[in-house]
Structures are given as structure tokens and as C-alpha cells.
Design a protein around this motif. Structure first.
Motif, PDB file in Angstrom:
ATOM      1  N   GLN A   1      31.132  43.898  33.924  1.00  0.00           N
ATOM      2  CA  GLN A   1      32.013  42.984  34.645  1.00  0.00           C
ATOM      3  C   GLN A   1      33.476  43.320  34.366  1.00  0.00           C
ATOM      4  O   GLN A   1      34.315  43.303  35.272  1.00  0.00           O
ATOM      5  CB  GLN A   1      31.726  41.544  34.255  1.00  0.00           C
TER       6      GLN A   1
ATOM      7  N   GLU B   1      38.781  46.882  40.333  1.00  0.00           N
ATOM      8  CA  GLU B   1      39.240  46.126  41.497  1.00  0.00           C
ATOM      9  C   GLU B   1      40.725  45.828  41.428  1.00  0.00           C
ATOM     10  O   GLU B   1      41.371  45.643  42.452  1.00  0.00           O
ATOM     11  CB  GLU B   1      38.466  44.814  41.627  1.00  0.00           C
ATOM     12  N   PHE B   2      41.283  45.744  40.245  1.00  0.00           N
ATOM     13  CA  PHE B   2      42.706  45.452  40.111  1.00  0.00           C
ATOM     14  C   PHE B   2      43.544  46.728  40.195  1.00  0.00           C
ATOM     15  O   PHE B   2      44.566  46.756  40.872  1.00  0.00           O
ATOM     16  CB  PHE B   2      42.971  44.729  38.787  1.00  0.00           C
TER      17      PHE B   2
ATOM     18  N   ASN C   1      33.870  35.363  34.288  1.00  0.00           N
ATOM     19  CA  ASN C   1      34.073  36.493  35.195  1.00  0.00           C
ATOM     20  C   ASN C   1      34.446  36.009  36.595  1.00  0.00           C
ATOM     21  O   ASN C   1      35.346  36.566  37.217  1.00  0.00           O
ATOM     22  CB  ASN C   1      32.815  37.354  35.258  1.00  0.00           C
ATOM     23  N   ASN C   2      33.768  34.983  37.080  1.00  0.00           N
ATOM     24  CA  ASN C   2      34.070  34.475  38.416  1.00  0.00           C
ATOM     25  C   ASN C   2      35.469  33.873  38.469  1.00  0.00           C
ATOM     26  O   ASN C   2      36.171  34.013  39.473  1.00  0.00           O
ATOM     27  CB  ASN C   2      33.032  33.449  38.851  1.00  0.00           C
TER      28      ASN C   2
ATOM     29  N   GLU D   1      32.996  41.226  48.458  1.00  0.00           N
ATOM     30  CA  GLU D   1      33.273  40.189  47.461  1.00  0.00           C
ATOM     31  C   GLU D   1      32.110  39.199  47.382  1.00  0.00           C
ATOM     32  O   GLU D   1      31.673  38.821  46.290  1.00  0.00           O
ATOM     33  CB  GLU D   1      34.573  39.451  47.797  1.00  0.00           C
TER      34      GLU D   1
ATOM     35  N   LEU E   1      38.061  34.811  36.678  1.00  0.00           N
ATOM     36  CA  LEU E   1      38.975  35.944  36.707  1.00  0.00           C
ATOM     37  C   LEU E   1      38.913  36.672  38.045  1.00  0.00           C
ATOM     38  O   LEU E   1      39.940  37.076  38.602  1.00  0.00           O
ATOM     39  CB  LEU E   1      38.651  36.906  35.557  1.00  0.00           C
ATOM     40  N   GLU E   2      37.720  36.822  38.584  1.00  0.00           N
ATOM     41  CA  GLU E   2      37.522  37.513  39.854  1.00  0.00           C
ATOM     42  C   GLU E   2      38.245  36.800  40.998  1.00  0.00           C
ATOM     43  O   GLU E   2      38.874  37.438  41.852  1.00  0.00           O
ATOM     44  CB  GLU E   2      36.022  37.584  40.159  1.00  0.00           C
TER      45      GLU E   2
ATOM     46  N   ASN F   1      34.378  46.505  36.254  1.00  0.00           N
ATOM     47  CA  ASN F   1      34.528  46.237  37.688  1.00  0.00           C
ATOM     48  C   ASN F   1      35.829  45.507  37.991  1.00  0.00           C
ATOM     49  O   ASN F   1      36.496  45.806  38.983  1.00  0.00           O
ATOM     50  CB  ASN F   1      33.344  45.421  38.210  1.00  0.00           C
ATOM     51  N   ASN F   2      36.202  44.546  37.148  1.00  0.00           N
ATOM     52  CA  ASN F   2      37.452  43.817  37.371  1.00  0.00           C
ATOM     53  C   ASN F   2      38.663  44.742  37.223  1.00  0.00           C
ATOM     54  O   ASN F   2      39.615  44.647  37.990  1.00  0.00           O
ATOM     55  CB  ASN F   2      37.574  42.632  36.416  1.00  0.00           C
TER      56      ASN F   2
ATOM     57  N   LEU G   1      41.996  37.530  40.630  1.00  0.00           N
ATOM     58  CA  LEU G   1      42.337  38.913  40.983  1.00  0.00           C
ATOM     59  C   LEU G   1      42.206  39.159  42.486  1.00  0.00           C
ATOM     60  O   LEU G   1      43.051  39.825  43.092  1.00  0.00           O
ATOM     61  CB  LEU G   1      41.451  39.892  40.212  1.00  0.00           C
ATOM     62  N   ASP G   2      41.146  38.616  43.097  1.00  0.00           N
ATOM     63  CA  ASP G   2      40.962  38.798  44.529  1.00  0.00           C
ATOM     64  C   ASP G   2      42.049  38.085  45.322  1.00  0.00           C
ATOM     65  O   ASP G   2      42.519  38.589  46.336  1.00  0.00           O
ATOM     66  CB  ASP G   2      39.588  38.306  44.965  1.00  0.00           C
TER      67      ASP G   2
END
Length: 107
Positions: free
Chosen positions: A5, A12-13, A84-85, A56, A87-88, A8-9, A91-92
């Protein structure tokens, strides 16, 4: 689970930031040739194209599936998924607001 996770974050960033930096660099080279300042809609046009939200949502659905399957093996997994969600989502939101073009309105 947490390591994947986190990786992946970070991807993605960092990925959209690098793409945006590269596009801005190319645009500055073209702008130096023109010697005119860009208008706001021209700078918005140079942002990254929005790829949609399917990936997403797919990521969240897969994570939910893994959590429901492996919650008996790792009771802390839902807590890690919650962090994680959280933070996700942040970031998204930043990615869609600052790094990508807005969607085209349809009637």
C-alpha cells in the motif's frame, strides 16, 4: 500488505508529479520560443489528461476483497486499510485538483 500500500501510494503521488514536471518543462521550452506569457486556460490545457476514476474504484474494491478474505489471519488489516484509504483519498484529491485537467461537461 502495508508495504504494498505504501509503495502504491508513493507511485501514485510521484508518477503524476514527474509527468506534470516533464510537460511543464516541454511547455517552457516552447514558451521561450514564443516569448508570450501563457493565458490561464492555456496553462490548464497543459495539465495531464484525466484518465478517469475506474482505476481508483478498482483499487478500493480489490482492497475490500482482500480485507474480507484475510481479516481472520490478520486482525489489524482493516485498521491498515482505513489509514490507507484516508491517505489515498487525500492524495487522489490533490492529484485530480492540481495535476490533471478537469473533465468535459456533458448534457
Amino acid at each position: 500488505m502495508v508495504g504494498k500500500q505504501l509503495i502504491n501510494n508513493v507511485q501514485e503521488f510521484i508518477g503524476p508529479k514527474l509527468k506534470a514536471w516533464w510537460q511543464v518543462r516541454k511547455a517552457r521550452e516552447e514558451e521561450e520560443e514564443e516569448k508570450e506569457p501563457l493565458l490561464p486556460w492555456e496553462t490548464d490545457y497543459q495539465l495531464l489528461m484525466c484518465e478517469g476514476l475506474f482505476s481508483e474504484y478498482l483499487e478500493m474494491v480489490l482492497q475490500f476483497g482482500f480485507i474480507t478474505i484475510f481479516v481472520a489471519a490478520c486482525p489489524l488489516a482493516p485498521l491498515f486499510a482505513l489509514f490507507n484509504n484516508w491517505l489515498e483519498v487525500r492524495l487522489d484529491a490533490h492529484k485530480f485538483v492540481a495535476d490533471e485537467q478537469g473533465g468535459v461537461g456533458r448534457m
